[in-house]
Design a protein around this motif. Structure first.
Motif, PDB file in Angstrom:
ATOM      1  N   MET A 253       9.943  33.641 -27.184  1.00 20.88           N
ATOM      2  CA  MET A 253      10.699  32.647 -26.438  1.00 20.88           C
ATOM      3  C   MET A 253      12.187  32.976 -26.447  1.00 20.88           C
ATOM      4  SD  MET A 253       8.994  28.984 -27.402  1.00 20.88           S
ATOM      5  CE  MET A 253       9.373  29.075 -29.154  1.00 20.88           C
ATOM      6  N   SER A 254      12.897  32.375 -25.500  1.00 24.08           N
ATOM      7  CA  SER A 254      14.343  32.496 -25.461  1.00 24.08           C
ATOM      8  C   SER A 254      14.968  31.476 -26.413  1.00 24.08           C
ATOM      9  CB  SER A 254      14.844  32.271 -24.029  1.00 24.08           C
ATOM     10  OG  SER A 254      14.459  30.972 -23.592  1.00 24.08           O
ATOM     11  N   GLU A 255      16.251  31.259 -26.305  1.00 25.85           N
ATOM     12  CA  GLU A 255      16.937  30.300 -27.170  1.00 25.85           C
ATOM     13  C   GLU A 255      16.341  28.905 -27.005  1.00 25.85           C
ATOM     14  OE1 GLU A 255      21.351  28.286 -27.675  1.00 25.85           O
ATOM     15  OE2 GLU A 255      21.169  30.269 -26.746  1.00 25.85           O
ATOM     16  N   CYS A 256      16.087  28.247 -28.118  1.00 29.25           N
ATOM     17  CA  CYS A 256      15.495  26.911 -28.092  1.00 29.25           C
ATOM     18  C   CYS A 256      16.574  25.843 -28.286  1.00 29.25           C
ATOM     19  CB  CYS A 256      14.435  26.772 -29.175  1.00 29.25           C
ATOM     20  SG  CYS A 256      12.926  27.703 -28.820  1.00 29.25           S
ATOM     21  N   ILE A 257      16.307  24.684 -27.718  1.00 31.53           N
ATOM     22  CA  ILE A 257      17.239  23.560 -27.795  1.00 31.53           C
ATOM     23  C   ILE A 257      16.510  22.388 -28.448  1.00 31.53           C
ATOM     24  CG2 ILE A 257      18.695  21.975 -26.486  1.00 31.53           C
ATOM     25  CD1 ILE A 257      18.607  24.168 -24.227  1.00 31.53           C
ATOM     26  N   LEU A 258      17.046  21.888 -29.547  1.00 28.31           N
ATOM     27  CA  LEU A 258      16.485  20.748 -30.259  1.00 28.31           C
ATOM     28  C   LEU A 258      17.490  19.612 -30.193  1.00 28.31           C
ATOM     29  CD1 LEU A 258      14.273  19.569 -32.143  1.00 28.31           C
ATOM     30  CD2 LEU A 258      15.594  20.482 -34.060  1.00 28.31           C
ATOM     31  N   GLN A 259      17.047  18.476 -29.667  1.00 29.63           N
ATOM     32  CA  GLN A 259      17.960  17.342 -29.539  1.00 29.63           C
ATOM     33  C   GLN A 259      17.218  16.029 -29.764  1.00 29.63           C
ATOM     34  OE1 GLN A 259      19.500  17.264 -25.500  1.00 29.63           O
ATOM     35  NE2 GLN A 259      17.605  18.103 -24.700  1.00 29.63           N
ATOM     36  N   HIS A 260      17.989  14.994 -30.111  1.00 32.11           N
ATOM     37  CA  HIS A 260      17.435  13.663 -30.337  1.00 32.11           C
ATOM     38  C   HIS A 260      18.127  12.688 -29.395  1.00 32.11           C
ATOM     39  CE1 HIS A 260      16.510   9.862 -32.473  1.00 32.11           C
ATOM     40  NE2 HIS A 260      15.423  10.511 -32.848  1.00 32.11           N
ATOM     41  N   ASP A 261      17.334  11.921 -28.638  1.00 30.50           N
ATOM     42  CA  ASP A 261      17.908  11.019 -27.648  1.00 30.50           C
ATOM     43  C   ASP A 261      17.983   9.572 -28.118  1.00 30.50           C
ATOM     44  OD1 ASP A 261      15.320  10.119 -27.561  1.00 30.50           O
ATOM     45  OD2 ASP A 261      15.003  10.521 -25.427  1.00 30.50           O
ATOM     46  N   GLY A 262      17.811   9.359 -29.410  1.00 29.55           N
ATOM     47  CA  GLY A 262      17.852   8.017 -29.950  1.00 29.55           C
ATOM     48  C   GLY A 262      16.477   7.433 -30.219  1.00 29.55           C
ATOM     49  N   LYS A 263      15.442   7.991 -29.595  1.00 31.77           N
ATOM     50  CA  LYS A 263      14.077   7.507 -29.786  1.00 31.77           C
ATOM     51  C   LYS A 263      13.094   8.616 -30.147  1.00 31.77           C
ATOM     52  CE  LYS A 263      14.492   3.609 -26.578  1.00 31.77           C
ATOM     53  NZ  LYS A 263      13.932   2.960 -25.360  1.00 31.77           N
ATOM     54  N   LYS A 264      13.444   9.844 -29.833  1.00 35.86           N
ATOM     55  CA  LYS A 264      12.496  10.946 -30.045  1.00 35.86           C
ATOM     56  C   LYS A 264      13.255  12.260 -30.155  1.00 35.86           C
ATOM     57  CE  LYS A 264      11.717  11.341 -25.036  1.00 35.86           C
ATOM     58  NZ  LYS A 264      12.644  10.231 -24.696  1.00 35.86           N
ATOM     59  N   TRP A 265      12.582  13.244 -30.810  1.00 30.47           N
ATOM     60  CA  TRP A 265      13.067  14.619 -30.870  1.00 30.47           C
ATOM     61  C   TRP A 265      12.467  15.400 -29.700  1.00 30.47           C
ATOM     62  CZ3 TRP A 265      16.822  16.395 -33.988  1.00 30.47           C
ATOM     63  CH2 TRP A 265      17.149  15.647 -35.117  1.00 30.47           C
ATOM     64  N   ILE A 266      13.286  16.227 -29.063  1.00 29.77           N
ATOM     65  CA  ILE A 266      12.857  17.007 -27.898  1.00 29.77           C
ATOM     66  C   ILE A 266      13.133  18.479 -28.176  1.00 29.77           C
ATOM     67  CG2 ILE A 266      13.118  17.373 -25.430  1.00 29.77           C
ATOM     68  CD1 ILE A 266      14.314  14.499 -25.318  1.00 29.77           C
ATOM     69  N   LEU A 267      12.104  19.306 -28.035  1.00 26.15           N
ATOM     70  CA  LEU A 267      12.243  20.752 -28.234  1.00 26.15           C
ATOM     71  C   LEU A 267      11.899  21.464 -26.932  1.00 26.15           C
ATOM     72  CD1 LEU A 267      12.666  23.209 -30.171  1.00 26.15           C
ATOM     73  CD2 LEU A 267      10.192  23.145 -30.563  1.00 26.15           C
ATOM     74  N   THR A 268      12.850  22.231 -26.401  1.00 24.80           N
ATOM     75  CA  THR A 268      12.640  23.018 -25.190  1.00 24.80           C
ATOM     76  C   THR A 268      13.249  24.403 -25.399  1.00 24.80           C
ATOM     77  OG1 THR A 268      14.713  22.204 -24.220  1.00 24.80           O
ATOM     78  CG2 THR A 268      12.684  21.004 -23.669  1.00 24.80           C
ATOM     79  N   ASP A 269      12.975  25.296 -24.449  1.00 25.75           N
ATOM     80  CA  ASP A 269      13.644  26.603 -24.468  1.00 25.75           C
ATOM     81  C   ASP A 269      14.147  26.907 -23.067  1.00 25.75           C
ATOM     82  OD1 ASP A 269      10.987  27.251 -23.422  1.00 25.75           O
ATOM     83  OD2 ASP A 269      11.635  29.339 -23.659  1.00 25.75           O
ATOM     84  N   LYS A 270      15.061  27.867 -22.960  1.00 26.28           N
ATOM     85  CA  LYS A 270      15.742  28.124 -21.695  1.00 26.28           C
ATOM     86  C   LYS A 270      14.843  28.759 -20.646  1.00 26.28           C
ATOM     87  CE  LYS A 270      20.434  28.273 -23.504  1.00 26.28           C
ATOM     88  NZ  LYS A 270      21.719  29.032 -23.598  1.00 26.28           N
ATOM     89  N   ASP A 271      13.683  29.302 -21.050  1.00 26.87           N
ATOM     90  CA  ASP A 271      12.752  29.904 -20.091  1.00 26.87           C
ATOM     91  C   ASP A 271      11.586  28.983 -19.749  1.00 26.87           C
ATOM     92  OD1 ASP A 271      14.261  32.191 -19.953  1.00 26.87           O
ATOM     93  OD2 ASP A 271      13.091  33.290 -21.444  1.00 26.87           O
ATOM     94  N   ASN A 272      11.655  27.738 -20.188  1.00 33.60           N
ATOM     95  CA  ASN A 272      10.604  26.742 -19.900  1.00 33.60           C
ATOM     96  C   ASN A 272       9.236  27.158 -20.437  1.00 33.60           C
ATOM     97  OD1 ASN A 272      12.421  25.022 -18.420  1.00 33.60           O
ATOM     98  ND2 ASN A 272      12.248  26.457 -16.696  1.00 33.60           N
ATOM     99  N   THR A 273       9.234  27.828 -21.582  1.00 36.69           N
ATOM    100  CA  THR A 273       7.966  28.179 -22.228  1.00 36.69           C
ATOM    101  C   THR A 273       7.361  26.964 -22.923  1.00 36.69           C
ATOM    102  OG1 THR A 273       8.677  30.466 -22.561  1.00 36.69           O
ATOM    103  CG2 THR A 273       6.883  29.670 -23.966  1.00 36.69           C
ATOM    104  N   ILE A 274       8.201  26.106 -23.486  1.00 36.82           N
ATOM    105  CA  ILE A 274       7.709  24.935 -24.196  1.00 36.82           C
ATOM    106  C   ILE A 274       8.489  23.697 -23.773  1.00 36.82           C
ATOM    107  CG2 ILE A 274       6.910  26.176 -26.248  1.00 36.82           C
ATOM    108  CD1 ILE A 274       9.542  25.315 -27.618  1.00 36.82           C
ATOM    109  N   SER A 275       7.835  22.557 -23.883  1.00 37.03           N
ATOM    110  CA  SER A 275       8.468  21.259 -23.721  1.00 37.03           C
ATOM    111  C   SER A 275       7.700  20.300 -24.618  1.00 37.03           C
ATOM    112  CB  SER A 275       8.436  20.786 -22.267  1.00 37.03           C
ATOM    113  OG  SER A 275       9.031  19.501 -22.151  1.00 37.03           O
ATOM    114  N   MET A 276       8.230  20.063 -25.832  1.00 36.17           N
ATOM    115  CA  MET A 276       7.524  19.290 -26.843  1.00 36.17           C
ATOM    116  C   MET A 276       8.365  18.103 -27.282  1.00 36.17           C
ATOM    117  SD  MET A 276       4.669  20.965 -27.163  1.00 36.17           S
ATOM    118  CE  MET A 276       3.989  20.182 -28.625  1.00 36.17           C
ATOM    119  N   VAL A 277       7.692  16.991 -27.587  1.00 34.92           N
ATOM    120  CA  VAL A 277       8.369  15.758 -27.961  1.00 34.92           C
ATOM    121  C   VAL A 277       7.724  15.182 -29.221  1.00 34.92           C
ATOM    122  CG1 VAL A 277       8.821  13.372 -27.283  1.00 34.92           C
ATOM    123  CG2 VAL A 277       9.069  15.204 -25.608  1.00 34.92           C
TER     124      VAL A 277
END
Length: 334
Positions: A253-277
């Protein structure tokens, strides 16, 4: 980073990495024997077994933090949002394998004190693991023992990497992750035995001589879908070790982005290989190590859902992925 495709020595005579890059097999030959300077080298081996049928995971780690050692056993029950940790009484340096080669030969390591017993045997491509924590406090009982095996194959892919820590080539990190390994065994509690027939194995190995302070954010998710093991391993803000594992193959995978929006953790990557919550109502905290002043671990466990592109190119929807978010930081070592 360039992909390494054949065996190569890790370090030259001055302790500098010869060939930096990443690989689908642990091609670097590492030899830390016979050199007093190597006494200051750090590293760890970590093993995790996840049983989706029982919604549990067990982790064992033995590590060196320069002159001290750390040994831990962690039990996680996702269905009850419960976790327990046993940390070694002693701070003796771990006898980490000082010689790592490809293909790997057989090796053995064990440790025990009054709080725990751990034994790891590698025979060709399989791992045999014995853990015991007789005083671990679980929700309704005391004591835990695991007798398990990870069943790998010779051509299974992993993610391995080696790189220098500064522009002069001094200091290095060599890391390797194997995941989605078929696993089985038996779990012994104080009053009953539970068979583990269809589990997921994970093994991480790191060696380094870096002494500066640092921090790592990592995510590990294990799931099963349509009879196959699937693992997602990622470091936030770094693409070196990011990959999807399944059926003995990886999808880097490419660089991954982990962020929290106040209700959940979101994990994605710049090539759209994953989208996990991972929603907050499924997450819980794993106890930190106590009495360790050079390393701090903050860990959250919970259930992930989302989509992932598998190594064979197919999209897979995951409704129950057993995950851990870890923030590991360490102090500068003089």
């Amino acid at each position: 980073m360039v992909e390494i495709k054949e065996s190569t020595p890790l370090l030259d005579a001055n302790g500098c990495v010869i060939n930096e890059g990443w690989a689908r097999h642990p091609y670097w030959d590492y030899n830390a024997s016979g050199n007093l300077k190597n006494l200051r080298r750090s590293g760890w081996d970590s093993y995790t077994l996840t049983d989706p049928d029982k919604s549990i995971a067990i982790n064992a780690m033995h590590a060196n933090i320069i002159h001290e050692g750390l040994y831990s056993i962690t039990y996680i029950d996702y269905s009850k949002a419960f976790a327990a940790v046993t940390v070694s009484e002693k701070m003796l340096r771990s006898f980490l394998n000082k010689n790592l080669h490809y293909p790997s030969s057989s090796n053995y390591y064990s440790y025990f004190d009054s709080s725990m017993v751990m034994s790891f045997v590698r025979n060709a491509n399989s791992y045999f693991i014995l853990l015991s924590s007789p005083e671990m406090q679980l929700e309704s009982e005391t004591g835990l023992k695991l007798d398990a095996a990870f069943h790998g194959n010779e051509d299974d892919e992993c993610i391995a990497c080696a790189f220098s820590l500064n522009e002069k080539g001094k200091g290095f990190i060599y890391a390797m992750r194997e995941a989605a390994i078929p696993a089985s065994g038996k779990l012994f509690f104080s009053d009953h035995v539970s068979s583990i027939d269809n589990a997921i194995g994970f093994h991480e190995q790191v060696r380094s001589d870096g002494r500066g302070k640092g921090r790592i954010y990592s995510v590990q998710i294990n799931a099963q879908k349509d009879g196959r093991n699937i693992s997602i391993c990622a470091n936030a803000k770094d693409d070196t070790m990011n990959a999807v594992y399944s059926s003995g193959r990886i999808r880097k995978m490419s660089e991954c982005i982990l962020q929290h929006d106040g209700k959940k953790w979101i994990l994605t990557d710049k090539d759209n290989t994953i989208s996990m919550v991972m929603h907050d109502d499924t997450s819980f905290t794993i106890p930190d190590y106590k009495g360790i002043d050079k390393i701090e671990r903050k860990c959250i466990a919970g259930i992930f859902s989302g989509s992932v592109i598998l190594p064979d190119g197919r999209e897979c929807l995951i409704d129950k992925g057993f995950g851990q978010l870890k923030e590991i930081s360490w102090k500068e070592i003089k």
